[in-house]
Design a protein around this motif. Structure first.
Motif, PDB file in Angstrom:
ATOM      1  N   ALA A   1      41.204  46.340  32.225  1.00  0.00           N
ATOM      2  CA  ALA A   1      41.336  45.301  33.250  1.00  0.00           C
ATOM      3  C   ALA A   1      41.274  45.902  34.648  1.00  0.00           C
ATOM      4  N   PRO A   2      40.652  45.186  35.589  1.00  0.00           N
ATOM      5  CA  PRO A   2      40.640  45.661  36.976  1.00  0.00           C
ATOM      6  C   PRO A   2      42.071  45.873  37.480  1.00  0.00           C
ATOM      7  N   GLY A   3      42.245  46.918  38.277  1.00  0.00           N
ATOM      8  CA  GLY A   3      43.560  47.250  38.808  1.00  0.00           C
ATOM      9  C   GLY A   3      44.235  48.368  38.050  1.00  0.00           C
ATOM     10  N   GLU A   4      43.825  48.565  36.797  1.00  0.00           N
ATOM     11  CA  GLU A   4      44.395  49.649  36.001  1.00  0.00           C
ATOM     12  C   GLU A   4      43.639  50.946  36.273  1.00  0.00           C
ATOM     13  N   HIS A   5      44.246  52.059  35.866  1.00  0.00           N
ATOM     14  CA  HIS A   5      43.548  53.331  35.964  1.00  0.00           C
ATOM     15  C   HIS A   5      42.350  53.326  35.018  1.00  0.00           C
ATOM     16  N   VAL A   6      41.255  53.874  35.469  1.00  0.00           N
ATOM     17  CA  VAL A   6      40.072  53.975  34.620  1.00  0.00           C
ATOM     18  C   VAL A   6      40.330  55.004  33.529  1.00  0.00           C
ATOM     19  N   THR A   7      39.914  54.690  32.315  1.00  0.00           N
ATOM     20  CA  THR A   7      40.099  55.594  31.187  1.00  0.00           C
ATOM     21  C   THR A   7      38.742  56.038  30.656  1.00  0.00           C
ATOM     22  N   LYS A   8      38.780  57.001  29.743  1.00  0.00           N
ATOM     23  CA  LYS A   8      37.533  57.452  29.122  1.00  0.00           C
ATOM     24  C   LYS A   8      36.892  56.343  28.296  1.00  0.00           C
ATOM     25  N   GLU A   9      37.708  55.378  27.860  1.00  0.00           N
ATOM     26  CA  GLU A   9      37.170  54.227  27.134  1.00  0.00           C
ATOM     27  C   GLU A   9      36.195  53.439  28.017  1.00  0.00           C
ATOM     28  N   ASP A  10      36.481  53.394  29.304  1.00  0.00           N
ATOM     29  CA  ASP A  10      35.595  52.692  30.241  1.00  0.00           C
ATOM     30  C   ASP A  10      34.273  53.422  30.417  1.00  0.00           C
ATOM     31  N   VAL A  11      34.334  54.729  30.313  1.00  0.00           N
ATOM     32  CA  VAL A  11      33.195  55.574  30.656  1.00  0.00           C
ATOM     33  C   VAL A  11      32.369  55.952  29.437  1.00  0.00           C
ATOM     34  N   LEU A  12      33.032  56.259  28.322  1.00  0.00           N
ATOM     35  CA  LEU A  12      32.331  56.733  27.136  1.00  0.00           C
ATOM     36  C   LEU A  12      31.879  55.558  26.276  1.00  0.00           C
ATOM     37  N   GLN A  13      30.927  54.803  26.812  1.00  0.00           N
ATOM     38  CA  GLN A  13      30.367  53.663  26.107  1.00  0.00           C
ATOM     39  C   GLN A  13      28.953  54.003  25.622  1.00  0.00           C
ATOM     40  N   LYS A  14      28.554  53.378  24.521  1.00  0.00           N
ATOM     41  CA  LYS A  14      27.198  53.565  24.021  1.00  0.00           C
ATOM     42  C   LYS A  14      26.180  53.096  25.063  1.00  0.00           C
ATOM     43  N   GLY A  15      24.997  53.666  24.972  1.00  0.00           N
ATOM     44  CA  GLY A  15      23.929  53.240  25.870  1.00  0.00           C
ATOM     45  C   GLY A  15      23.606  51.767  25.745  1.00  0.00           C
ATOM     46  N   ASP A  16      23.848  51.187  24.573  1.00  0.00           N
ATOM     47  CA  ASP A  16      23.612  49.751  24.367  1.00  0.00           C
ATOM     48  C   ASP A  16      24.469  48.894  25.278  1.00  0.00           C
ATOM     49  N   LYS A  17      25.546  49.465  25.793  1.00  0.00           N
ATOM     50  CA  LYS A  17      26.469  48.707  26.649  1.00  0.00           C
ATOM     51  C   LYS A  17      26.053  48.737  28.120  1.00  0.00           C
ATOM     52  N   GLN A  18      24.989  49.440  28.452  1.00  0.00           N
ATOM     53  CA  GLN A  18      24.547  49.496  29.847  1.00  0.00           C
ATOM     54  C   GLN A  18      24.154  48.088  30.324  1.00  0.00           C
ATOM     55  N   VAL A  19      24.562  47.740  31.524  1.00  0.00           N
ATOM     56  CA  VAL A  19      24.109  46.478  32.113  1.00  0.00           C
ATOM     57  C   VAL A  19      22.910  46.717  33.027  1.00  0.00           C
ATOM     58  N   ALA A  20      22.722  47.953  33.452  1.00  0.00           N
ATOM     59  CA  ALA A  20      21.555  48.312  34.254  1.00  0.00           C
ATOM     60  C   ALA A  20      21.404  49.831  34.233  1.00  0.00           C
ATOM     61  N   ALA A  21      20.204  50.280  34.473  1.00  0.00           N
ATOM     62  CA  ALA A  21      19.942  51.721  34.550  1.00  0.00           C
ATOM     63  C   ALA A  21      18.653  51.922  35.327  1.00  0.00           C
ATOM     64  N   GLY A  22      18.515  53.105  35.893  1.00  0.00           N
ATOM     65  CA  GLY A  22      17.301  53.358  36.642  1.00  0.00           C
ATOM     66  C   GLY A  22      17.233  54.778  37.159  1.00  0.00           C
TER      67      GLY A  22
END
Length: 329
Positions: free
Chosen positions: A145-166
């Motif tokens: 949730a916004p406001g919480e500390h960012v965790t590795k769960e937020d960052v270590l997502q599969k490429g399928d979860k990308q909303v944009a790339a370039g």
């Protein structure tokens, strides 16, 4: 549509205008992702100016430090990293950044919804000899949730979860190429206006090709299947084209038809390219343009990242060529 009409339809379509027009295609279309893409474009323009001055100012060459990859940092690596972090912090849409140049996650705006994974300046060691280089970026929506500390769960997502790339390619002209999962479009920087203008709409990569790109200097450290495929390419009289700058090699092959290989070696048994901020982004673009990306066994975007700087083998490009290469493995 004749050529004159086609040219006329793209002239004047700036990146801003294109993003506004396509905003409804974005997940969670609130304008945040649109602004984030603009922030990345702005940072790209600044980096472009820095690169163009690199031969005149003392900003080329080694910085004198080593990054988490064990690679010697170049001055422009550090400059590009600072510029992108500053632009994304000021933009306010990003909660955290994963960068090739930083050991850990860089938290910037805890209340924001997006995570950016990036290689701020890929191929920067080529600057001294005026060879094309690039920026690679992936955008994910955070899990916590916004406001919480960012965790590795937020960052270590599969490429399928990308909303944009370039990527942004700094070459004979400067181009920004990106996808949000609705095709791939390329924008060329018009220097006199300082604007990215749509120049390559709905990019489609050829199904097959005759270009192979690999560092053949490491040939004898490749596994047997890779060596066999390279010999096959030679027997078929394919063209060997290798710049040594990932963005440049990928960009050429996407347009002309070809395959880029960065195989495992004795020295790098897991491969050398980074999954989170290099391979996933280019795999997303490859698939959206009709191409393919694999580690030789699995689709790149289906891989579960376990570490920020996780490495992988990469075979990417025209679908028929990638499938043929995989058949040798």
């Amino acid at each position: 549509m004749n050529n004159k009409t086609l040219v006329g339809s793209t002239i004047g379509t700036t990146l801003d205008r294109f993003i506004n027009h396509k905003q409804a295609d974005f997940p969670f279309a609130t304008g945040e992702l649109s602004q984030l893409l603009r922030d990345i474009a702005l940072a790209g323009k600044i980096i472009n100016l820095e690169i163009n001055k690199s031969g005149l100012l003392d900003i080329a060459g080694a910085y004198g430090a080593v990054n988490v990859q064990g690679e010697e940092q170049q001055k422009l690596d550090v400059i590009a990293n600072v510029r992108f972090i500053r632009a994304l912090r000021n933009g306010g849409q990003v909660c955290a950044i994963v960068s090739e140049e930083d050991d850990e996650i860089v938290e910037i705006n805890a209340d924001s919804n997006y995570v950016v994974a990036m290689d701020p300046l890929d191929g920067s060691s080529n600057i001294d000899v005026n060879v094309s280089i690039g920026t690679i970026f992936s955008i994910y929506r955070r899990v916590t949730a916004p406001g919480e500390h960012v965790t590795k769960e937020d960052v270590l997502q599969k490429g399928d979860k990308q909303v944009a790339a370039g990527y942004i390619l700094y070459g004979s002209s400067t181009m920004m190429v990106y996808t949000t999962g609705h095709g791939v479009n390329g924008f060329t920087l018009e220097p006199s206006l300082g604007e990215f203008v749509l120049s390559h709409a709905d990019i489609q990569s050829p199904e097959d090709g005759q270009i192979y790109s690999v560092n053949e200097g490491a040939y004898y450290s490749f596994e047997q299947g890779v060596q066999d495929y390279i010999r096959y390419c030679k027997e078929e009289r394919y063209s060997a084209r290798y710049i040594g700058s990932l963005v440049s090699d990928f960009h050429r092959n996407m347009f002309k038809g070809g395959i880029y290989l960065y195989p495992r070696t004795d020295k790098s048994p897991n491969g050398k390219l980074r999954l989170v901020y290099e391979c996933n982004a280019l795999a997303f673009i490859a698939e959206q343009s009709g191409g393919m990306a694999t580690d030789g066994e699995n689709r790149i975007m289906s891989l579960d990242p376990l570490e920020l700087h996780q490495r992988t083998q990469l075979l990417i490009g025209s679908t028929a060529m990638v499938k043929k290469a995989v058949s040798f493995l």
